[in-house]
Motif scaffolding. Structure first.
Motif, short mmCIF file in Angstrom:
data_model
loop_
_atom_site.label_atom_id
_atom_site.label_comp_id
_atom_site.label_asym_id
_atom_site.label_seq_id
_atom_site.Cartn_x
_atom_site.Cartn_y
_atom_site.Cartn_z
N ALA A 74 8.05 19.20 15.57
CA ALA A 74 9.19 18.46 15.02
C ALA A 74 8.76 17.90 13.67
O ALA A 74 7.64 17.40 13.53
CB ALA A 74 9.63 17.34 15.95
N GLY A 75 9.62 18.04 12.69
CA GLY A 75 9.25 17.56 11.36
C GLY A 75 10.36 17.78 10.36
O GLY A 75 11.52 17.99 10.71
N ARG A 76 9.96 17.74 9.11
CA ARG A 76 10.92 17.87 8.00
C ARG A 76 10.61 19.15 7.22
O ARG A 76 9.45 19.46 6.96
CB ARG A 76 10.79 16.66 7.09
CG ARG A 76 11.84 16.61 6.00
CD ARG A 76 11.94 15.24 5.35
NE ARG A 76 12.72 14.38 6.24
CZ ARG A 76 12.28 13.22 6.72
NH1 ARG A 76 11.11 12.76 6.41
NH2 ARG A 76 13.02 12.49 7.51
N VAL A 77 11.65 19.89 6.88
CA VAL A 77 11.49 21.13 6.13
C VAL A 77 10.95 20.82 4.74
O VAL A 77 11.50 20.01 4.01
CB VAL A 77 12.83 21.90 6.02
CG1 VAL A 77 12.68 23.11 5.11
CG2 VAL A 77 13.33 22.31 7.39
N GLU A 78 9.84 21.48 4.41
CA GLU A 78 9.20 21.30 3.11
C GLU A 78 9.61 22.41 2.14
O GLU A 78 9.83 22.16 0.97
CB GLU A 78 7.68 21.31 3.31
CG GLU A 78 6.88 20.96 2.12
CD GLU A 78 6.79 19.46 1.89
OE1 GLU A 78 6.34 19.08 0.79
OE2 GLU A 78 7.16 18.66 2.76
N ALA A 79 9.70 23.63 2.65
CA ALA A 79 10.07 24.79 1.83
C ALA A 79 10.66 25.87 2.72
O ALA A 79 10.39 25.90 3.92
CB ALA A 79 8.85 25.32 1.08
N VAL A 80 11.45 26.74 2.12
CA VAL A 80 12.05 27.86 2.87
C VAL A 80 11.84 29.16 2.11
O VAL A 80 11.73 29.17 0.88
CB VAL A 80 13.57 27.64 3.12
CG1 VAL A 80 13.80 26.41 3.98
CG2 VAL A 80 14.34 27.53 1.82
N GLN A 88 17.32 23.87 4.59
CA GLN A 88 16.89 23.62 3.22
C GLN A 88 15.88 22.49 3.24
O GLN A 88 15.75 21.76 4.23
CB GLN A 88 18.08 23.29 2.33
CG GLN A 88 18.86 22.07 2.74
CD GLN A 88 20.10 21.88 1.90
OE1 GLN A 88 20.36 22.63 0.97
NE2 GLN A 88 20.88 20.86 2.20
N ALA A 89 15.16 22.33 2.15
CA ALA A 89 14.15 21.29 2.06
C ALA A 89 14.75 19.93 2.37
O ALA A 89 15.85 19.60 1.92
CB ALA A 89 13.51 21.29 0.68
N GLY A 90 14.05 19.15 3.19
CA GLY A 90 14.51 17.82 3.57
C GLY A 90 15.16 17.76 4.94
O GLY A 90 15.28 16.67 5.51
N ASP A 91 15.59 18.88 5.50
CA ASP A 91 16.22 18.90 6.82
C ASP A 91 15.20 18.51 7.89
O ASP A 91 14.04 18.92 7.84
CB ASP A 91 16.78 20.28 7.16
CG ASP A 91 18.00 20.66 6.36
OD1 ASP A 91 18.56 19.78 5.67
OD2 ASP A 91 18.39 21.85 6.41
N GLU A 92 15.65 17.73 8.88
CA GLU A 92 14.81 17.40 10.03
C GLU A 92 15.06 18.45 11.10
O GLU A 92 16.21 18.73 11.46
CB GLU A 92 15.13 16.00 10.54
CG GLU A 92 14.76 14.92 9.54
CD GLU A 92 15.04 13.52 10.04
OE1 GLU A 92 15.74 13.34 11.07
OE2 GLU A 92 14.55 12.57 9.39
N VAL A 93 13.97 19.04 11.62
CA VAL A 93 14.07 20.15 12.56
C VAL A 93 13.10 19.97 13.72
O VAL A 93 12.18 19.17 13.66
CB VAL A 93 13.80 21.50 11.87
CG1 VAL A 93 14.84 21.80 10.81
CG2 VAL A 93 12.40 21.54 11.27
#
Length: 131
Positions: A74-80, A88-93
């Motif tokens: 679980a974390g935050r998107v850094e790059a795609v 996208q960057a910043g999304d919590e997943v």
């Protein structure tokens, strides 16, 4: 980046904190800044290499194929990657990946889901396997 690493099968207390390279994001991958990683019975089996049938199943016969253990993240998107359309960057997943016991983990976009706002990162990391 820092990660819990093992180069051989061993008891979980033999994991070592080491500096390794950050995962490279492929076209269909998401780079997640890990906030929490799940701990379940499957990770214990992957770290110890027991039962031995697990090794024959493709996880590495003499030593682990993946140096960094951990499946649930679980974390935050850094790059795609360029083919990723769901995040996208910043999304919590949250979801599954290989090597979640690190600062960053790479996951396929179809193995992740948006983290609900009313769930903590720790709670979300426990969902994919244990729940």
């Amino acid at each position: 980046m820092k990660a819990m690493v093992r180069d051989t099968y061993r008891p979980p207390d033999g994991l070592e904190l080491k500096e390794i390279d950050k995962p490279v994001v492929g076209d269909d991958d998401v780079l997640v800044r890990v906030h929490a990683a799940g701990v379940d019975q499957g990770v214990w089996h992957l770290v110890t290499g027991l039962p031995y049938l697990l090794r024959i199943a493709g996880f590495g016969l003499r030593r682990p194929k993946n140096r960094v253990p951990g499946l649930d993240v679980a974390g935050r998107v850094e790059a795609v990657g360029r083919n990723v359309i769901r995040f996208q960057a910043g999304d919590e997943v949250f979801g599954t990946c290989e090597g979640s016991y690190a600062e960053y983990a790479r996951a396929r976009q179809d193995k992740l889901a948006p983290k609900p706002a009313n769930v903590t990162f720790e709670q979300a990391a426990a969902v994919p396997t244990s729940a």
